[in-house]
Design an enzyme around this catalytic site. Structure first.
Site, PDB file in Angstrom:
ATOM      1  N   GLY A  97      81.536  57.970  -0.451  1.00 34.50           N
ATOM      2  CA  GLY A  97      82.208  57.368   0.553  1.00 34.50           C
ATOM      3  C   GLY A  97      83.434  56.269   0.074  1.00 34.50           C
ATOM      4  O   GLY A  97      84.603  56.753   0.175  1.00 34.50           O
ATOM      5  N   PHE A  98      83.032  55.590  -0.781  1.00 38.93           N
ATOM      6  CA  PHE A  98      83.931  54.662  -1.496  1.00 38.93           C
ATOM      7  C   PHE A  98      84.969  54.984  -2.267  1.00 38.93           C
ATOM      8  O   PHE A  98      86.330  54.894  -2.103  1.00 38.93           O
ATOM      9  CB  PHE A  98      83.168  53.606  -2.261  1.00 38.93           C
ATOM     10  CG  PHE A  98      83.932  52.581  -2.957  1.00 38.93           C
ATOM     11  CD1 PHE A  98      84.611  51.683  -1.927  1.00 38.93           C
ATOM     12  CD2 PHE A  98      84.414  52.762  -4.198  1.00 38.93           C
ATOM     13  CE1 PHE A  98      85.419  50.709  -2.484  1.00 38.93           C
ATOM     14  CE2 PHE A  98      85.116  51.656  -4.918  1.00 38.93           C
ATOM     15  CZ  PHE A  98      85.851  50.446  -3.951  1.00 38.93           C
ATOM     16  N   ASP A 148      78.923  55.597   3.933  1.00 39.31           N
ATOM     17  CA  ASP A 148      79.274  54.762   4.799  1.00 39.31           C
ATOM     18  C   ASP A 148      80.856  54.820   4.732  1.00 39.31           C
ATOM     19  O   ASP A 148      81.492  55.474   3.835  1.00 39.31           O
ATOM     20  CB  ASP A 148      78.807  53.483   4.293  1.00 39.31           C
ATOM     21  CG  ASP A 148      79.349  52.914   2.796  1.00 39.31           C
ATOM     22  OD1 ASP A 148      79.541  53.976   2.184  1.00 39.31           O
ATOM     23  OD2 ASP A 148      79.356  51.850   2.674  1.00 39.31           O
ATOM     24  N   GLY A 234      81.446  47.114   0.496  1.00 37.90           N
ATOM     25  CA  GLY A 234      82.618  46.333   1.048  1.00 37.90           C
ATOM     26  C   GLY A 234      82.831  44.977   0.491  1.00 37.90           C
ATOM     27  O   GLY A 234      83.714  44.187   0.881  1.00 37.90           O
ATOM     28  N   ASP A 284      75.859  46.950 -10.007  1.00 38.31           N
ATOM     29  CA  ASP A 284      76.664  47.861 -10.730  1.00 38.31           C
ATOM     30  C   ASP A 284      78.147  47.527 -10.801  1.00 38.31           C
ATOM     31  O   ASP A 284      78.686  47.155  -9.751  1.00 38.31           O
ATOM     32  CB  ASP A 284      76.283  49.326 -10.112  1.00 38.31           C
ATOM     33  CG  ASP A 284      77.349  49.669  -9.056  1.00 38.31           C
ATOM     34  OD1 ASP A 284      77.343  49.062  -7.856  1.00 38.31           O
ATOM     35  OD2 ASP A 284      78.590  50.237  -9.291  1.00 38.31           O
ATOM     36  N   CYS A 322      75.119  37.123 -29.572  1.00 36.69           N
ATOM     37  CA  CYS A 322      74.742  38.656 -28.908  1.00 36.69           C
ATOM     38  C   CYS A 322      73.767  39.141 -29.934  1.00 36.69           C
ATOM     39  O   CYS A 322      74.326  39.363 -31.069  1.00 36.69           O
ATOM     40  CB  CYS A 322      76.038  39.273 -28.599  1.00 36.69           C
ATOM     41  SG  CYS A 322      75.509  40.936 -27.986  1.00 36.69           S
ATOM     42  N   CYS A 324      73.262  42.644 -29.839  1.00 40.89           N
ATOM     43  CA  CYS A 324      73.678  43.999 -30.107  1.00 40.89           C
ATOM     44  C   CYS A 324      74.040  44.481 -31.490  1.00 40.89           C
ATOM     45  O   CYS A 324      74.511  43.745 -32.259  1.00 40.89           O
ATOM     46  CB  CYS A 324      74.706  44.610 -28.982  1.00 40.89           C
ATOM     47  SG  CYS A 324      76.435  44.211 -29.456  1.00 40.89           S
ATOM     48  N   CYS A 327      77.662  43.555 -32.554  1.00 39.47           N
ATOM     49  CA  CYS A 327      77.734  42.072 -32.995  1.00 39.47           C
ATOM     50  C   CYS A 327      76.940  41.954 -34.531  1.00 39.47           C
ATOM     51  O   CYS A 327      77.226  40.764 -35.147  1.00 39.47           O
ATOM     52  CB  CYS A 327      77.326  41.165 -31.771  1.00 39.47           C
ATOM     53  SG  CYS A 327      78.428  41.195 -30.547  1.00 39.47           S
ATOM     54  N   HIS A 353      79.229  46.543 -26.498  1.00 44.62           N
ATOM     55  CA  HIS A 353      78.978  45.126 -26.564  1.00 44.62           C
ATOM     56  C   HIS A 353      78.850  44.653 -25.246  1.00 44.62           C
ATOM     57  O   HIS A 353      78.103  43.943 -24.759  1.00 44.62           O
ATOM     58  CB  HIS A 353      79.752  44.242 -27.387  1.00 44.62           C
ATOM     59  CG  HIS A 353      79.867  42.746 -26.882  1.00 44.62           C
ATOM     60  ND1 HIS A 353      78.694  41.935 -27.466  1.00 44.62           N
ATOM     61  CD2 HIS A 353      80.663  42.184 -26.139  1.00 44.62           C
ATOM     62  CE1 HIS A 353      78.885  40.776 -26.748  1.00 44.62           C
ATOM     63  NE2 HIS A 353      80.110  40.830 -26.030  1.00 44.62           N
TER      64      HIS A 353
HETATM   65 ZN   LIG Z   1      77.585  42.251 -28.717  1.00 42.05          ZN
END
Ligand SMILES: [Zn+2]
Length: 393
Positions: A97-98, A148, A234, A284, A322, A324, A327, A353
């Site tokens: 819908g969106f 919706d 919305g 999300d 971080c 990850c 990094c 990242h």
């Molecule tokens: Zn990172």
């Protein structure tokens, strides 16, 4: 009928909640960020990275995009969206819908549904609550969203009321068709073959734009129909930030305690923290990967843009805090060079990242809730991010 998902709130701290959501495919600790896999892929990030390193437990798929390309028949032929891309954990699909309202041209909106032209080739298509449920059943997601209508963020009271009344009628039609599909076993055979329950879960969506009374009305109508979880739709559709925060403050904590609460399509790290503070569990947003492609990185000290000349000889990582793999290994100076040279690796590294940063921010929030120090965590987090706000790009 028992719900195909299991939801437990483990701890609350003020309005903030730490919970566990169990689906047929994964255990999801909340608050949780769901990376967006628009075209059956989280842009720039392979599934093995999402599973093995980033440990995302649930991602989102876009019904509108997948409906237009490759089309439902192709995905059905592969045995659902999980098998098509090899994603093994939970999947939430939106209703389409969106995107119909934001991407396509020449829409004709009636009580029945919406006729629109594809943004890809101009072809004519039709989406309705029933069609959306059929597509999402074929995709095989764990969580299905009702179809919706999303009015503009600055929609007036009358228009918003008309829209939310139609959304409520569409929610009822969504649920009816959803139940028929679940009961019929249509499109569930390939999941049953894997020893999984065929049944999906269905979430309702609360609309009402920036009007508090209409938000309450929409919530009451949605709860009356009854869903496995409830979403706030919305928001982040062009309204001012204080309107969004006002709506969150008004409505999130009024949503049922015994079901997950999901804020759709929002937002920046500070938006997520504000929503968690008000009792939202699931999120999300495309911004970690969208910003990644434009060189913009989220860090524990605010947003930076790697294109900035001051990073030319920077030997440190994107974010020293971080963990990850980007990094741990690569310097900001090197990533800046890749970006300037037009190397696609730059976009995938920054996206990677950024997704790690969003997932880890929610993990830190969860820990703070469990330890009863979320209010302090929120204050510290926002102060730290704001500290370099003037340098943001
Ligand atoms: Zn990172």
């Amino acid at each position: 009928m028992t719900s195909p998902i299991e939801w437990n709130v483990e701890t609350t701290d003020g309005r903030a909640r730490a919970g566990t959501l169990r689906t047929r495919r994964s255990v999801i600790e909340t608050p949780v960020f769901m990376p967006v896999g628009t075209q059956a892929a989280v842009k720039g990030i392979r599934f093995e990275w999402l599973e093995d390193e980033l440990d995302a437990r649930i991602i989102l798929g876009n019904t509108y995009h997948l409906f237009l390309r490759p089309g439902v028949d192709v995905i059905r032929e592969f045995g659902g969206l999980h098998k098509f891309g090899t994603w093994s954990r939970s999947l939430l699909t939106d209703s389409g819908g969106f995107q119909v309202f934001s991407l396509s041209d020449l829409r004709k909106l009636t009580e029945d549904g919406v006729e629109f032209r594809s943004h890809l080739d101009g072809g004519k298509h039709f989406l309705s609550p029933e069609v959306s449920m059929e597509i999402q059943a074929a995709l095989g997601s764990e969580i299905v969203m009702v179809f919706d209508e999303c009015p503009p963020g600055d929609a007036g009271h009358d228009l918003t009321r008309k829209s939310l009344e139609m959304t409520a009628r569409w929610a009822l039609r969504s649920k009816d068709r959803f139940n028929e599909l679940q009961d019929s076993g249509q499109d569930t055979g390939y999941r049953a073959a894997d020893g999984l329950s065929g049944r999906q879960a269905l979430f309702g969506i609360v609309q009402g734009a920036g009007h508090y009374d209409l938000r309450s009305e929409s919530l009451a109508k949605t709860v009356e129909i009854g869903f496995d979880g409830y979403a706030i739709g919305g928001l982040s559709v062009g309204e001012e930030k204080d309107v969004m925060y006002g709506v969150l403050d008004h409505i999130a904590h009024q949503m049922p305690d015994d079901a997950p609460r999901y804020l759709m399509g929002v937002g920046t790290p500070e938006d997520l923290i504000e929503a968690v503070y008000n009792g939202v569990d699931m999120f999300d947003c495309v911004i970690p990967t969208r910003n990644g492609r434009t060189g913009s990185a989220f860090t524990s000290h605010g947003k930076i843009n790697v294109r900035n000349a001051k990073f030319t000889s920077d030997k440190g990582p994107i974010d020293a805090e971080c963990s990850c793999s980007v990094c741990q290994r690569y310097s900001l100076g090197y990533i800046r060079h890749l970006y300037q040279a037009g190397e696609m690796t730059a976009a995938t590294m920054i996206s990677h990242h950024n997704v790690a940063f969003f997932l880890n921010t929610m993990r830190s929030a969860r820990t703070a809730i469990i330890e009863g120090r979320f209010t302090q965590f929120r204050t510290d987090f926002l102060a730290k991010i704001g500290r370099f706000a003037a340098e943001s790009v």
